[in-house]
Enzyme design. Sequence first.
Site: not given
Length: 126
Positions: A25, A57-58, A73-75
């Site tokens: 996110s 993402t969100y 996260g991955a982002a």
Amino acid sequence: MNRTMLQGKLHRVKVTQADLNYEGSCAIDQDFLDASGILQYEAVDIYNVNNGQRFSTYAIAAERGSKIISVNGAAARCACEGDLLIICSYVQMSDEQAREWQPKVAYFEGDNQMKRVAKAVPVQVA
């Protein structure tokens, strides 16, 4: 026919944190979400002005008034603390509705100081 239109935009917000170990996110100050019309858990596209990366993402809410922009996260591999981002959400609507549509755009400077909110993107001139 339906069109996908810009719904809300945070223009040139600064990343305050990139947390690889958070579960994904992008945490965004609730005041910023309100100004742009972006909802918690809404899909967002993020454009990194510093490195050109574009990713999806969100949004999740960060504490109101905190000025937090945390890419998680991955982002977090796509943005570093201090990077400038453009965060956008989109909406689908009929062709007729789209012709009258105006997005909500919040403009930022410095350390995530919101300088103004507009109902359109200015026309680009030469």
